[in-house]
Design a protein around this motif. Sequence first.
Motif, short mmCIF file in Angstrom:
data_model
loop_
_atom_site.label_atom_id
_atom_site.label_comp_id
_atom_site.label_asym_id
_atom_site.label_seq_id
_atom_site.Cartn_x
_atom_site.Cartn_y
_atom_site.Cartn_z
N HIS A 55 32.43 39.18 48.31
CA HIS A 55 33.86 39.47 48.13
C HIS A 55 34.71 38.28 48.56
O HIS A 55 34.68 37.89 49.74
CB HIS A 55 34.25 40.71 48.93
N HIS A 57 38.70 36.27 47.71
CA HIS A 57 39.93 35.96 46.98
C HIS A 57 40.21 34.50 47.30
O HIS A 57 40.75 34.19 48.37
CB HIS A 57 41.11 36.83 47.44
N HIS A 234 38.19 47.87 45.81
CA HIS A 234 38.64 48.07 47.19
C HIS A 234 38.80 49.57 47.36
O HIS A 234 39.51 50.20 46.57
CB HIS A 234 40.04 47.48 47.41
N HIS A 271 35.22 47.44 51.51
CA HIS A 271 35.98 48.09 52.60
C HIS A 271 35.90 49.62 52.50
O HIS A 271 36.92 50.28 52.38
CB HIS A 271 37.47 47.72 52.60
N ASP A 322 36.05 37.58 51.88
CA ASP A 322 37.32 38.23 51.52
C ASP A 322 38.53 37.30 51.55
O ASP A 322 38.73 36.51 50.64
CB ASP A 322 37.50 39.47 52.43
ZN LIG Z 1 39.72 42.05 48.93
#
Ligand SMILES: [Zn+2]
Length: 455
Positions: A55, A57, A234, A271, A322
């Motif tokens: 994961h 971004h 998510h 998550h 993340d």
């Molecule tokens: Zn995320």
Amino acid sequence: MKVFAKLALLPQGWARDVVIEVNAEGVIDGVQCNSSADGAQVLDGVLLPGMTNLHSHAFQRAMAGLTEYRQHEQDSFWSWRELMYRFAANITPEQLQHIAHWLYIEMLKAGFTGVCEFHYLHHDRDGNAFTDPAEMSQRIVNAANASGIALTHLPVLYRYAGFGQQAPKPGQKRFIHDLECYQRLLESLQKTVRNSHHQLGIAPHSLRAVDEDSLREALAMIDALDNNAPVHIHIAEQQQEVQDCLQFSGERPVQWLQRRFDVNRRWCLVHATHINEEERQTLARSGAVAGICTTTEANLGDGLFPIANYCQEGGAFGVGSDSNVSVSLVEELRWLEYGARLQAQRRAVLSNTEESVGQYLYSRAVRGGALASGRKTGAIAVGHSADFVVLQESELSDSPVPNARHLDHWLFVGHSARVRDVFVAGKRVVADGRHADEETAWQRYQSTLKVLLQA
Ligand SMILES: [Zn+2]
């Protein structure tokens, strides 16, 4: 290519004097144990299967460290998100590529061989699609190609600001798609990843951002292109999200999803932090991967995933960086165990009689990461991509768990870089701790940061 390692972690356990043959496509086509190094390139260290970071971004890397101050009496995930939206508003395609290029080099050097990029910065700063709607996605692919990391690209479907089809907020305009545009994006990207070692999947952003019909349609779209492609979402990062879902539907997010969709091994629930016992047991049985992002979840004050019970129930998990506030495989795994220790008030929680903590954590996170990537990776075995890491040997020669001591030492002792070499699809992309492009990528990243911070 033919490589030799004195010690390697194979699916069946530790093996000595291992020769691995890799074909021209970068796929393993032979593994022999107790073999001789004749004619093979000798690797100086312990050979581990490569880990997928499940994961990321990428753009958020550029704001790491910028939000560590108190703005309100109750700073939270939600106030951090406002800052993140402001930061995202200005990023150009070229800047995104520079950030992702440097980030992916950092990931490789940390020991990750693949990344699942949960990508939602689609449009220009006014919220209009670029001439090529895949412009921003293409920049992510370019960065992956330039760094050598294996990419699972997950274009995000983002439609609403909250449960009950709430209209998007101005800060979300770069993320928003209608279903037709989203389908065109997927079709275009499927052509891009075809004949590469990358993989396409989908990321319905969250149950806040997609409704039931949109989620069904997105699944049908990806099925038409590749019915094994991964699906990431998510799911329950914040208590507020659980409360909003309960208020909207009378069900909790994971429960809502499990009751309406066939949540199976294709799914990665990122998550799944706030789940009750029933949700946890159902998730563990489903084969879906729990995507745990320990450092970001700690940074944002999300909460702790109930990892100890979930592992006892045989649940699959993997780790992701993340927000990329920390790009460290070591930190993700170490703090997963430490969170469990702090909760249980005992030591060595994630382990069993056969495996040390390091081996238990690493081998399961490798399997979960591979599953979430949709790629054939994560095992030193015939038919798998030749994605592996060469770890510097530990000096702790009289450890009670002799073979696993290298992993235990790496994951729990200090922060010294022990990743020596990294191979992706048979190509050595980190050699002796260095990536060939690291200076130029770092310079470009620094100049990009300067411009973004001035804005
Ligand atoms: Zn995320």
